[in-house]
Design an enzyme around this catalytic site. Structure first.
Site, short mmCIF file in Angstrom:
data_model
loop_
_atom_site.label_atom_id
_atom_site.label_comp_id
_atom_site.label_asym_id
_atom_site.label_seq_id
_atom_site.Cartn_x
_atom_site.Cartn_y
_atom_site.Cartn_z
N LYS A 111 -6.02 17.60 -34.05
CA LYS A 111 -6.35 16.44 -34.89
C LYS A 111 -5.12 15.55 -34.96
O LYS A 111 -4.01 16.04 -34.83
CB LYS A 111 -6.73 16.89 -36.31
CG LYS A 111 -7.50 15.85 -37.11
CD LYS A 111 -8.99 15.98 -36.86
CE LYS A 111 -9.80 14.89 -37.47
NZ LYS A 111 -11.24 15.19 -37.35
N ASP A 163 -12.46 9.40 -35.90
CA ASP A 163 -12.70 10.03 -37.21
C ASP A 163 -12.64 8.86 -38.20
O ASP A 163 -12.87 7.70 -37.79
CB ASP A 163 -11.62 11.10 -37.51
CG ASP A 163 -11.99 11.98 -38.71
OD1 ASP A 163 -12.82 12.88 -38.57
OD2 ASP A 163 -11.45 11.76 -39.82
#
Ligand code: NDP
Ligand code: 2IT
Length: 453
Positions: free
Chosen positions: A126, A166
């Site tokens: 991430k 995201d």
């Protein structure tokens, strides 16, 4: 809490101070895994969980950029390369002012288990930045993305680490990031997913997270011989995940009555139909406006501003059957969970990552409602990212129907894997334990095979 989990958490907290979201995500997984580790001392001896908790690599960098007025800004960029036991690091990029190391570590940690559940060969990662895209011009966002990728491009690659979107990173940002990566590397590769359709993207990737969360809810309802037909649903957020959740609920005969952003929420008791959804998509994706404008446009709806200092959010205090939290972490606390249960909600399928606090989760589990945790219920997005990677490798594209059918199959597999694992380890239909255990086992076995690395 077992002694093992208590000791582990003491170490995690000492070593990773000031990362409360990371502690929260690890504790939930460790509690689910205690029974597995008791049955499999070999995992404990090889310190598999201890290794999964420590990122393989953390990259932190300066991102300087210039705004339209010629002023210079300095943001911080991150990429957490958490685990590559079963495939290249894979996971989104978040651009939001709240982004910090602890939040990205919790997201990267969750991603390891989620990606494992998809059955596709993807490790976990991430990244992102504390950059706030809100109120910025397209040119400013482009310059920021170029500055961010100028550093990130040294660390990623189609067989190494494949970022995606995201919060705050959608099609526009992926385009700017891809363009500068291609220029620097002089390579057209599948280094990012969520790409545009005519430059390597996959059909259904924009829809996938929302559709997947609804398929997951439908699978959970299926265990009680029920469907979404006629169900009233609460949705939070109004971005990518929220929008396609509403579209799929409509397809399956249900009705969504709320949407939100960080300012407040709208409640439309008549339901958000396809025309109203088209308005929302234009408002949020093209005009980049606020959800309060929905209530100006549609008289059937009311807008309520939400005060974050209050101990509950009135959005979760509306009569309904299902809830699809699709905004951000810890948006449902214990009091909100009490309100959901009191109002008849018995299905919670998490489009967002870790939207429910541990208190809220305990209430769902005690009440035995159908609760699909994010790492299972929102895995459809990264699953179709995995399918985008496959299509890029083949230099070929599947049709909408083919991708949607694969997504449906993957969500059913994830559901069934959670049910089977929770049953095998003594807590039937506990999807929290099921997701954590099934996600863990595949990664753990790969790590056992690969030695101490
Ligand atoms: P978007 O940026 O498209 O939308 C985010 C939405 O959530 C906006 O409405 C935003 O409101 C709201 N929101 C964000 N932060 C906060 C906050 N701190 N408080 C209140 N509201 C907030 O993001 P996505 O729809 O892509 O992501 C939503 C959630 O889904 C996130 O948890 C993400 O991690 C998760 N997710 C996303 C996937 C994907 O494929 N995109 C895959 C799996 C999970 P505002 O505009 O006011 O900020
Ligand atoms: O949280 C997530 O799973 C995502 N933001 C999607 C990640 C991806 O690589 O598609």
């Amino acid at each position: 809490m077992s002694d093992y989990v208590a000791d582990l958490m003491a170490q995690v907290k000492a070593k990773n101070a000031a990362q409360p979201e990371f502690h929260q995500a690890v504790e939930e997984v460790a509690e689910s895994l205690a029974v597995v580790l008791d049955k499999h001392p070999e995992y404990r001896k090889a310190k598999i969980l201890e290794r999964i908790i420590e990122p393989e690599r953390v990259i932190m960098f300066r991102v300087p950029w210039m705004d339209d007025q010629g002023d210079v800004h300095v943001n911080r960029g991150f990429r957490i390369e958490m685990n590559s036991a079963i495939g290249p690091y894979k996971g989104g990029l978040r651009f939001h002012p709240s982004v910090n190391l602890g939040i990205l570590k919790f997201l990267a940690f969750e991603q390891v288990f989620k990606n494992s559940l998809t059955t596709l060969p993807m490790g976990g990662g991430k990244g992102g930045s504390d950059f706030d895209p809100k109120g910025k011009s397209d040119d400013e966002v482009m310059r920021f993305c170029q500055a961010f990728m100028t550093e990130l491009c040294r660390h990623i690659g189609p067989n190494t680490d494949v970022p995606a979107g995201d919060i705050g990173v959608g099609g526009r940002e992926i385009g700017f990031l891809f363009g500068i990566y291609k220029k620097i590397k002089n390579e057209f590769t599948g280094v990012l997913t969520g790409k545009g359709l005519n430059w390597g993207g996959s059909l259904i990737r924009p829809e996938a997270t929302g559709y997947g969360a609804v398929y997951f809810a439908a699978n959970m309802l299926g265990t009680r011989k029920e469907t979404l037909e006629g169900k009233t649903c609460l949705v939070s957020g109004s971005g990518n995940v929220a929008q396609y959740t509403i579209e799929k609920v409509l397809d399956l005969g249900g009705k969504c009555i709320t949407l939100s952003d960080s300012g407040g929420f709208i409640h439309d008791p008549d339901g958000i139909d396809r025309d109203k959804l088209a308005f929302v998509m234009d408002l949020k994706n093209v005009r980049r406006g606020r959800i309060s404008e929905y209530a100006d446009k549609f008289k059937s709806a009311t807008y309520t501003a939400v005060d974050p200092s209050k101990d509950f959010n009135p959005l979760w205090n509306i009569k309904a059957d299902c809830a699809f939290p699709s905004a951000t972490q810890n948006e449902i606390n214990g009091k909100d969970a009490d309100n959901l249960l009191k109002n008849g909600v018995y299905v919670v399928s998490e489009g967002a990552n870790m939207p429910s606090t541990p208190d809220a989760i305990k209430k769902y589990v005690d009440a035995k409602i159908l609760y699909g945790p994010g790492k299972a219920a929102n895995a459809g997005g990264v699953a179709v990212s995995g399918l985008e990677m496959s299509q890029n490798s083949m230099r070929y594209g599947w049709s909408r129907e083919e991708v949607d059918n694969k997504l449906m199959g993957i969500m059913k597999n994830i559901h069934d894997a959670c049910v089977a694992a929770s049953d095998k380890y003594g807590t039937p239909y506990n999807y929290v334990n099921g997701a954590n255990i099934a996600g863990f086992l595949k990664v753990a076995d790969a790590m056992m095979d690969q030695g101490i690395v």
